[in-house]
Design an enzyme around this catalytic site. Structure first.
Site, mmCIF file in Angstrom:
data_model
loop_
_atom_site.group_PDB
_atom_site.id
_atom_site.type_symbol
_atom_site.label_atom_id
_atom_site.label_comp_id
_atom_site.label_asym_id
_atom_site.label_seq_id
_atom_site.Cartn_x
_atom_site.Cartn_y
_atom_site.Cartn_z
ATOM 1 N N ARG A 185 10.736 -2.666 32.941
ATOM 2 C CA ARG A 185 9.664 -3.447 33.541
ATOM 3 C C ARG A 185 9.138 -2.710 34.764
ATOM 4 N NH1 ARG A 185 9.313 -5.379 29.443
ATOM 5 N NH2 ARG A 185 9.609 -7.534 28.739
ATOM 6 N N GLU A 194 -0.196 -4.430 35.350
ATOM 7 C CA GLU A 194 -0.752 -3.903 34.104
ATOM 8 C C GLU A 194 -1.974 -4.701 33.680
ATOM 9 O OE1 GLU A 194 2.336 -3.850 31.159
ATOM 10 O OE2 GLU A 194 3.586 -2.452 32.282
ATOM 11 N N HIS A 243 2.377 0.690 27.821
ATOM 12 C CA HIS A 243 3.360 -0.334 27.447
ATOM 13 C C HIS A 243 3.459 -0.469 25.920
ATOM 14 C CE1 HIS A 243 5.439 -4.154 29.129
ATOM 15 N NE2 HIS A 243 6.046 -3.749 28.033
#
Length: 322
Positions: A239, A268, A287
């Site tokens: 994360r 993000e 991601h």
């Protein structure tokens, strides 16, 4: 008898949901890569029995308190830090995630990112695309060996173990730090348990696979990066908020570590002008840890199965709470 109502917060192809339409009333946001607006999410949550969410959806106390019919939130991810778990439990709402099904795929990505960073793969590809390759040179885009180096894994869960398994094929020395020791993993993978400080000081590659919690927030900070070798490479597939990005940028700029490979970020999505994106010694990905067609398909089905089970009065297949 009416079918349980479900709101899916990203557009999915009909092939993924058609088998569930006989037993569920499925509503869906009509865009795949654009988040559902907060007001629409809150409005739908008040009406439906189930939410099918992704990491970008914020499911907080206010939303849950207003969602009087809501029985389950099925999150298409292993992590669930986008959901207020305590509030969900208080309101009797089950939260489910998608563990296990993405461990191997995420480990594939993690090791690929490690290799791409170490061997400067994206930088070399850009070098060719920009027509800069004129001659061969002894140290042209020379990177770092992976084989026989020391891999330090922070967070030895399923993904960490799968990553370690891949490292054995490169004859790497494997060490790890975790909240608790994993004797079986140590024996099976010839991995050594070390303190966090020792791992930082002695690893050639430091890979974080920890969940985001109060304890892990900005775990990788100025102090952590200063402990690492100047030749070390840092990889984050966990994360973004476990890293102090300002400290990481400073460590890279001042040569405290050699390079970084990042699949996740503090906020993000990041933009092209983000400082990390424009560093030659950093590989940035959007991601995509679990982004294989096979795994994402399996994650969708697991979310739908969790919804079917809970709305039918049964226990979720992969519950986080309750």
């Amino acid at each position: 008898m009416s079918k349980p109502k479900v709101f899916v917060t990203r557009k999915l192809s009909s092939q993924f949901v058609k088998e569930y339409e006989e037993i569920l009333d499925i509503r869906m946001w009509d865009k795949e890569e654009e988040p559902v607006p907060e007001e629409i999410l809150r409005s739908q949550a008040k009406e439906v029995d189930a939410l099918f969410t992704v990491l970008g959806d914020r499911i907080d106390e206010t939303l849950l308190a207003e969602a009087k019919n809501l029985k389950v939130v099925a999150n298409m991810a292993v992590g669930y830090d986008n959901i207020d778990i305590d509030a969900a439990s208080k309101h009797g709402i089950t939260v489910a995630n998608t563990p296990d099904v993405l461990s191997e795929t995420t480990a594939d990505l993690g090791f690929s990112l490690l290799a791409a960073t170490a061997r400067r793969i994206t930088e070399a590809s850009t070098y060719v695309k920009e027509d800069n390759w004129k001659q061969w040179g002894p140290f042209l885009l020379a990177g770092t060996d992976i084989h026989h180096k020391t891999l330090g894994i922070v967070g030895m869960g399923r993904i960490g173990e799968a990553l370690a398994k891949r490292a054995t094929g490169f004859n790497m020395k494997i060490q790890y730090h975790n909240r608790s020791r994993k004797p079986e993993a140590e024996e099976k993978l010839q991995a050594s348990y070390v303190s966090f400080e020792e791992l930082l000081e002695t690893s050639d590659f430091v890979v974080t696979v920890v969940p985001f919690t109060k304890e892990t927030e900005e775990l990788f900070n100025e102090s952590a990066f200063k402990k690492m070798k100047s030749s070390a490479i840092f990889i984050n597939i966990s994360r973004g908020k476990v890293v102090d990005e300002t400290a990481l940028i400073d460590a890279l700029n001042h040569g405290e570590i050699k390079a970084a490979g990042l699949d996740v970020f503090y906020e993000e999505p990041i933009r092209a002008d983000h400082p990390l994106v424009n560093m030659d010694n950093v590989v940035c990905l959007p991601h995509i840890g679990s982004a294989s067609t096979e795994t994402r398909t399996e994650m969708i089905h697991l979310c739908m199965k969790n919804i079917v089970e809970v709305t039918a009065g049964r226990v979720a297949t992969t519950p986080v709470n309750n």
